[in-house]
Design an enzyme around this catalytic site. Structure first.
Site, PDB file in Angstrom:
ATOM      1  N   TYR A  63       0.023 -31.331 -32.105  1.00 44.92           N
ATOM      2  CA  TYR A  63      -0.900 -31.190 -31.891  1.00 44.92           C
ATOM      3  C   TYR A  63      -1.630 -31.068 -30.733  1.00 44.92           C
ATOM      4  O   TYR A  63      -2.060 -29.878 -29.403  1.00 44.92           O
ATOM      5  CB  TYR A  63      -2.157 -31.262 -32.800  1.00 44.92           C
ATOM      6  CG  TYR A  63      -3.895 -30.512 -33.305  1.00 44.92           C
ATOM      7  CD1 TYR A  63      -3.417 -28.712 -33.160  1.00 44.92           C
ATOM      8  CD2 TYR A  63      -4.799 -30.747 -31.822  1.00 44.92           C
ATOM      9  CE1 TYR A  63      -4.236 -27.507 -33.127  1.00 44.92           C
ATOM     10  CE2 TYR A  63      -5.632 -29.531 -32.150  1.00 44.92           C
ATOM     11  CZ  TYR A  63      -5.486 -27.636 -32.611  1.00 44.92           C
ATOM     12  OH  TYR A  63      -6.469 -27.500 -32.567  1.00 44.92           O
ATOM     13  N   SER A 106      -7.823 -26.931 -26.368  1.00 40.78           N
ATOM     14  CA  SER A 106      -8.578 -27.838 -27.283  1.00 40.78           C
ATOM     15  C   SER A 106      -9.488 -28.624 -26.711  1.00 40.78           C
ATOM     16  O   SER A 106      -8.458 -29.557 -25.353  1.00 40.78           O
ATOM     17  CB  SER A 106      -8.169 -28.052 -28.635  1.00 40.78           C
ATOM     18  OG  SER A 106      -8.285 -29.195 -29.303  1.00 40.78           O
TER      19      SER A 106
HETATM   20  P1  NAD Z   1      -7.841 -20.948 -38.004  1.00 40.47           P
HETATM   21  O1  NAD Z   1      -6.475 -21.092 -39.641  1.00 40.47           O
HETATM   22  O2  NAD Z   1      -8.777 -19.984 -39.054  1.00 40.47           O
HETATM   23  O3  NAD Z   1      -7.730 -18.991 -37.324  1.00 40.47           O
HETATM   24  C1  NAD Z   1      -5.700 -18.966 -36.884  1.00 40.47           C
HETATM   25  C2  NAD Z   1      -5.260 -17.758 -36.958  1.00 40.47           C
HETATM   26  O4  NAD Z   1      -4.389 -17.777 -36.847  1.00 40.47           O
HETATM   27  C3  NAD Z   1      -4.690 -18.200 -38.575  1.00 40.47           C
HETATM   28  O5  NAD Z   1      -5.700 -16.890 -38.978  1.00 40.47           O
HETATM   29  C4  NAD Z   1      -2.937 -17.653 -38.638  1.00 40.47           C
HETATM   30  O6  NAD Z   1      -2.620 -16.942 -39.261  1.00 40.47           O
HETATM   31  C5  NAD Z   1      -3.069 -17.966 -37.017  1.00 40.47           C
HETATM   32  N1  NAD Z   1      -1.767 -17.947 -36.668  1.00 40.47           N
HETATM   33  C6  NAD Z   1      -1.257 -19.311 -36.428  1.00 40.47           C
HETATM   34  N2  NAD Z   1       0.550 -19.781 -36.132  1.00 40.47           N
HETATM   35  C7  NAD Z   1       0.682 -18.183 -35.906  1.00 40.47           C
HETATM   36  C8  NAD Z   1       1.647 -17.347 -35.071  1.00 40.47           C
HETATM   37  N3  NAD Z   1       2.181 -18.569 -34.793  1.00 40.47           N
HETATM   38  N4  NAD Z   1       1.768 -15.864 -35.374  1.00 40.47           N
HETATM   39  C9  NAD Z   1       0.382 -15.403 -35.812  1.00 40.47           C
HETATM   40  N5  NAD Z   1      -0.264 -15.803 -36.146  1.00 40.47           N
HETATM   41  C10 NAD Z   1      -0.903 -16.946 -36.192  1.00 40.47           C
HETATM   42  O7  NAD Z   1      -8.275 -21.412 -36.411  1.00 40.47           O
HETATM   43  P2  NAD Z   1      -8.421 -21.302 -35.496  1.00 40.47           P
HETATM   44  O8  NAD Z   1      -9.174 -22.454 -35.254  1.00 40.47           O
HETATM   45  O9  NAD Z   1      -9.740 -19.914 -35.419  1.00 40.47           O
HETATM   46  O10 NAD Z   1      -7.661 -21.466 -34.620  1.00 40.47           O
HETATM   47  C11 NAD Z   1      -8.138 -20.829 -33.204  1.00 40.47           C
HETATM   48  C12 NAD Z   1      -7.687 -21.559 -32.345  1.00 40.47           C
HETATM   49  O11 NAD Z   1      -8.297 -22.516 -31.956  1.00 40.47           O
HETATM   50  C13 NAD Z   1      -6.188 -21.986 -32.273  1.00 40.47           C
HETATM   51  O12 NAD Z   1      -5.260 -22.109 -31.510  1.00 40.47           O
HETATM   52  C14 NAD Z   1      -6.806 -23.834 -32.267  1.00 40.47           C
HETATM   53  O13 NAD Z   1      -6.006 -24.968 -32.143  1.00 40.47           O
HETATM   54  C15 NAD Z   1      -7.513 -23.820 -32.247  1.00 40.47           C
HETATM   55  N6  NAD Z   1      -8.447 -24.588 -31.817  1.00 40.47           N
HETATM   56  C16 NAD Z   1      -9.512 -24.980 -33.140  1.00 40.47           C
HETATM   57  C17 NAD Z   1     -10.538 -25.925 -33.365  1.00 40.47           C
HETATM   58  C18 NAD Z   1     -11.336 -26.286 -34.609  1.00 40.47           C
HETATM   59  O14 NAD Z   1     -11.904 -26.835 -34.808  1.00 40.47           O
HETATM   60  N7  NAD Z   1     -11.184 -25.173 -35.351  1.00 40.47           N
HETATM   61  C19 NAD Z   1     -10.182 -26.841 -32.157  1.00 40.47           C
HETATM   62  C20 NAD Z   1      -9.662 -26.829 -30.882  1.00 40.47           C
HETATM   63  C21 NAD Z   1      -8.993 -25.896 -30.868  1.00 40.47           C
END
Ligand code: NAD
Length: 261
Positions: A157, A142
């Site tokens: 986080y 991130s």
């Molecule tokens: P999201 O919540 O839309 O999708 C994340 C998915 O991961 C969910 O479907 C959830 O069920 C699954 N998940 C979480 N923990 C899990 C586990 N222990 N085992 C199995 N499945 C699990 O969120 P997103 O934004 O698509 O997140 C994806 C990645 O991107 C994450 O690592 C998040 O930290 C990172 N991220 C997101 C952002 C943002 O602004 N959305 C920014 C930087 C990084």
């Protein structure tokens, strides 16, 4: 088209947001997809969408932070498609957001366990299936913890995400002998369901910064990124086009972190 022909891709967290968009993007380029997800409803939706559009996908239910579950699901994927070429270790949560002084220790550990240990277990258990032929692993870090530190209450986080970026570099060097590339993507704010996984402390307003931090400032277009824009980067890193790219973070944030640190 067909930039991932004859490749098999594992995507953790592929039921939603960045993982879902990436699974669909990889499938559209010819990859066979294994979604590893904790949420069965979401996993099924992604798989149905890919299969209905002429792709090939399956899902395996696992909590990536539980060693037994993630190792079993990676094995099941390999048994199904007979190989593993690329892994997107992406699943993560925001978790508890709190001042450090009041942060419940079990919540801090939960975020680290889910995000950091989850990525470690995913990478660890993928290696046996990749080391003979090589491949690519991409982890989702991130901007948080790498370029951005001004998110109040994000200590767990951000620490998990900084550690993931460090782990990717350690893994890149160690796994180079097997021709396995390892990179980290660092998205800025991206429109997904990530806030569903956030638990906000009622003490949050006790954190005061003595300066104004720009809010919602994304110079490139003044709106959050879309998961598909992160998926485009993931596709490049997963593909053979990135054959000499390993051990690096790539930021995808519309210059957000150039104006707020
Ligand atoms: P999201 O919540 O839309 O999708 C994340 C998915 O991961 C969910 O479907 C959830 O069920 C699954 N998940 C979480 N923990 C899990 C586990 N222990 N085992 C199995 N499945 C699990 O969120 P997103 O934004 O698509 O997140 C994806 C990645 O991107 C994450 O690592 C998040 O930290 C990172 N991220 C997101 C952002 C943002 O602004 N959305 C920014 C930087 C990084």
């Amino acid at each position: 088209m067909n930039r991932m022909e004859n490749k098999v891709a594992i995507v953790t967290g592929g039921g939603s947001g960045i993982g879902k968009a990436s699974a669909i993007r990889l499938a559209n380029e010819g990859a066979k997809i294994s979604i590893i997800e904790a949420n069965e409803v979401r996993a099924k939706e992604t798989v149905e969408e890919i299969n209905q559009n002429g792709g090939q996908a399956a899902y395996f239910i696992a909590d990536i932070s539980q060693e037994e579950q993630i190792s079993t699901s990676i094995k099941q994927s390999n048994d199904k498609w007979r190989k593993t070429d690329t892994v997107f270790a992406n699943a993560g949560i925001l978790g508890t957001i709190s001042p450090i002084e009041y942060f419940p220790s079990k919540d801090w550990v939960k975020t680290i366990h889910n995000n950091l240990i989850g990525v470690f277990e995913t990478v660890k258990h993928s290696i046996p299936y990749m080391k003979e032929k090589g491949g690519s692993i991409t982890v989702t870090s991130s901007v948080s913890g790498n370029r951005q530190f001004a998110q109040q209450g994000f200590s767990a986080y951000s620490t998990s995400k900084a550690a993931i970026a460090a782990f990717a570099k350690m893994a890149a060097l160690e796994l180079a002998q097997y021709k396995i590339r390892v990179n980290a993507i660092c998205p800025g704010i991206t429109e997904t369901n990530i806030f569903d996984s956030m638990k906000q402390s009622d003490k949050l307003e006790e954190i005061h910064f003595p300066i104004d931090i720009p809010q919602n400032a994304v110079p490139l277009k003044m709106e959050p990124g879309h998961p598909e824009e992160v998926a485009n980067l993931l596709l490049f890193l997963a593909s053979d086009e990135a054959s000499h790219v390993t051990g690096t973070e790539v930021f995808v944030d519309g210059a957000e972190t150039l104006v707020k640190g």
